[in-house]
Design a protein around this motif. Sequence first.
Motif, PDB file in Angstrom:
ATOM      1  N   ILE A   1      -0.429  -7.772   0.601  1.00  8.45           N
ATOM      2  CA  ILE A   1      -0.923  -6.839   1.609  1.00  8.45           C
ATOM      3  C   ILE A   1      -1.391  -7.635   2.823  1.00  8.45           C
ATOM      4  O   ILE A   1      -1.916  -8.728   2.688  1.00  8.45           O
ATOM      5  N   ALA A   2      -1.164  -7.054   3.991  1.00  3.66           N
ATOM      6  CA  ALA A   2      -1.340  -7.873   5.182  1.00  3.66           C
ATOM      7  C   ALA A   2      -2.256  -7.282   6.220  1.00  3.66           C
ATOM      8  O   ALA A   2      -3.466  -7.357   6.126  1.00  3.66           O
TER       9      ALA A   2
ATOM     10  N   TYR B   1     -14.481  -2.270   0.342  1.00  2.64           N
ATOM     11  CA  TYR B   1     -15.215  -1.737   1.480  1.00  2.64           C
ATOM     12  C   TYR B   1     -14.310  -1.349   2.655  1.00  2.64           C
ATOM     13  O   TYR B   1     -14.782  -0.821   3.648  1.00  2.64           O
ATOM     14  N   ALA B   2     -13.009  -1.639   2.521  1.00  9.45           N
ATOM     15  CA  ALA B   2     -12.087  -1.290   3.603  1.00  9.45           C
ATOM     16  C   ALA B   2     -11.881   0.227   3.615  1.00  9.45           C
ATOM     17  O   ALA B   2     -11.881   0.867   2.578  1.00  9.45           O
ATOM     18  N   ASP B   3     -11.734   0.799   4.811  1.00  9.39           N
ATOM     19  CA  ASP B   3     -11.525   2.242   4.845  1.00  9.39           C
ATOM     20  C   ASP B   3     -10.089   2.559   4.434  1.00  9.39           C
ATOM     21  O   ASP B   3      -9.218   1.693   4.433  1.00  9.39           O
TER      22      ASP B   3
ATOM     23  N   ARG C   1      -2.497   1.011   5.701  1.00  6.64           N
ATOM     24  CA  ARG C   1      -1.658   0.218   6.624  1.00  6.64           C
ATOM     25  C   ARG C   1      -1.375  -1.156   6.054  1.00  6.64           C
ATOM     26  O   ARG C   1      -0.288  -1.697   6.217  1.00  6.64           O
ATOM     27  N   ALA C   2      -2.363  -1.707   5.382  1.00  5.29           N
ATOM     28  CA  ALA C   2      -2.198  -3.040   4.810  1.00  5.29           C
ATOM     29  C   ALA C   2      -1.114  -3.039   3.739  1.00  5.29           C
ATOM     30  O   ALA C   2      -0.361  -4.003   3.602  1.00  5.29           O
ATOM     31  N   ILE C   3      -1.012  -1.933   3.002  1.00  4.23           N
ATOM     32  CA  ILE C   3       0.018  -1.868   1.967  1.00  4.23           C
ATOM     33  C   ILE C   3       1.395  -1.663   2.608  1.00  4.23           C
ATOM     34  O   ILE C   3       2.368  -2.301   2.256  1.00  4.23           O
ATOM     35  N   GLU C   4       1.438  -0.778   3.608  1.00  5.53           N
ATOM     36  CA  GLU C   4       2.696  -0.534   4.327  1.00  5.53           C
ATOM     37  C   GLU C   4       3.232  -1.819   4.926  1.00  5.53           C
ATOM     38  O   GLU C   4       4.419  -2.077   4.900  1.00  5.53           O
ATOM     39  N   GLY C   5       2.308  -2.603   5.509  1.00  6.20           N
ATOM     40  CA  GLY C   5       2.715  -3.803   6.241  1.00  6.20           C
ATOM     41  C   GLY C   5       2.732  -5.043   5.393  1.00  6.20           C
ATOM     42  O   GLY C   5       2.606  -6.143   5.906  1.00  6.20           O
ATOM     43  N   ARG C   6       2.887  -4.889   4.078  1.00  4.78           N
ATOM     44  CA  ARG C   6       2.849  -6.058   3.195  1.00  4.78           C
ATOM     45  C   ARG C   6       3.982  -7.029   3.538  1.00  4.78           C
ATOM     46  O   ARG C   6       5.067  -6.619   3.947  1.00  4.78           O
ATOM     47  N   LEU C   7       3.707  -8.311   3.383  1.00  5.04           N
ATOM     48  CA  LEU C   7       4.690  -9.347   3.707  1.00  5.04           C
ATOM     49  C   LEU C   7       5.271  -9.907   2.426  1.00  5.04           C
ATOM     50  O   LEU C   7       4.565 -10.134   1.463  1.00  5.04           O
ATOM     51  N   GLU C   8       6.576 -10.170   2.492  1.00  2.00           N
ATOM     52  CA  GLU C   8       7.223 -10.728   1.317  1.00  2.00           C
ATOM     53  C   GLU C   8       7.008 -12.233   1.277  1.00  2.00           C
ATOM     54  O   GLU C   8       7.007 -12.882   2.323  1.00  2.00           O
ATOM     55  N   TYR C   9       6.774 -12.756   0.102  1.00  2.00           N
ATOM     56  CA  TYR C   9       6.607 -14.208  -0.033  1.00  2.00           C
ATOM     57  C   TYR C   9       7.964 -14.883   0.020  1.00  2.00           C
ATOM     58  O   TYR C   9       8.925 -14.370  -0.500  1.00  2.00           O
TER      59      TYR C   9
END
Length: 198
Positions: free
Chosen positions: A170-171, A182-184, A190-198
């Motif tokens: 997650i990014a 604590y993140a909203d 958005r962090a899950i949507e914008g996850r980066l592939e290793y």
Amino acid sequence: MKYSSDAVEKAIHELSKLPGVGRKSAQRHVFYLLKQSENDVQQLADALLELKSKVRNCSVCFNITENDPCPICTSEKRDRSVICVVEEANDVLALEKTGECRGLYHVLGGALSPLDGIGPDDLRVKELLQRLTEEVKEIIIATNPNTEGEATALYLAKLIKPMNIKISRIARGIPVGADLEYADEITLARAIEGRLEY
Ligand code: ZN
């Protein structure tokens, strides 16, 4: 200052062991409880005892549950090809609220921290590897964006990469050093949507 009642002192002592509760707020809670009816205090005491007698870890994903395996692991609606790896059970709750994780979870039980003597054997890494059958196509690493969380993510990515499974992290959006719980919801989604592939 100490109170003349041992019972009051004992209650303050126990409450002040809770995270974020100092002696001052423990005192406030104790005096609040003293004003409540016997029945209300009994309900609180029962709820606390029930916690320990009914709640356990899911034997598959290690999320907290009253039924083993947990409702997420047994749900037919979940995508079994995706496992989202988190540090604590609290994080499952936070991610579930976003509705973005349609797969399964794996709760590590912490993060790698050499300084505190926490290595891979102290986390549920072996248990995660055992779950990586052919059915699993993607691992989303949702450890906290701090030093320990990043080290854990990198360790897992290196470990899982040779197994021909897509690994993402997650990014966007999560502030560095912040705790996932604590993140909203929008930031987390958005962090899950914008996850980066290793
Ligand atoms: Zn489970």
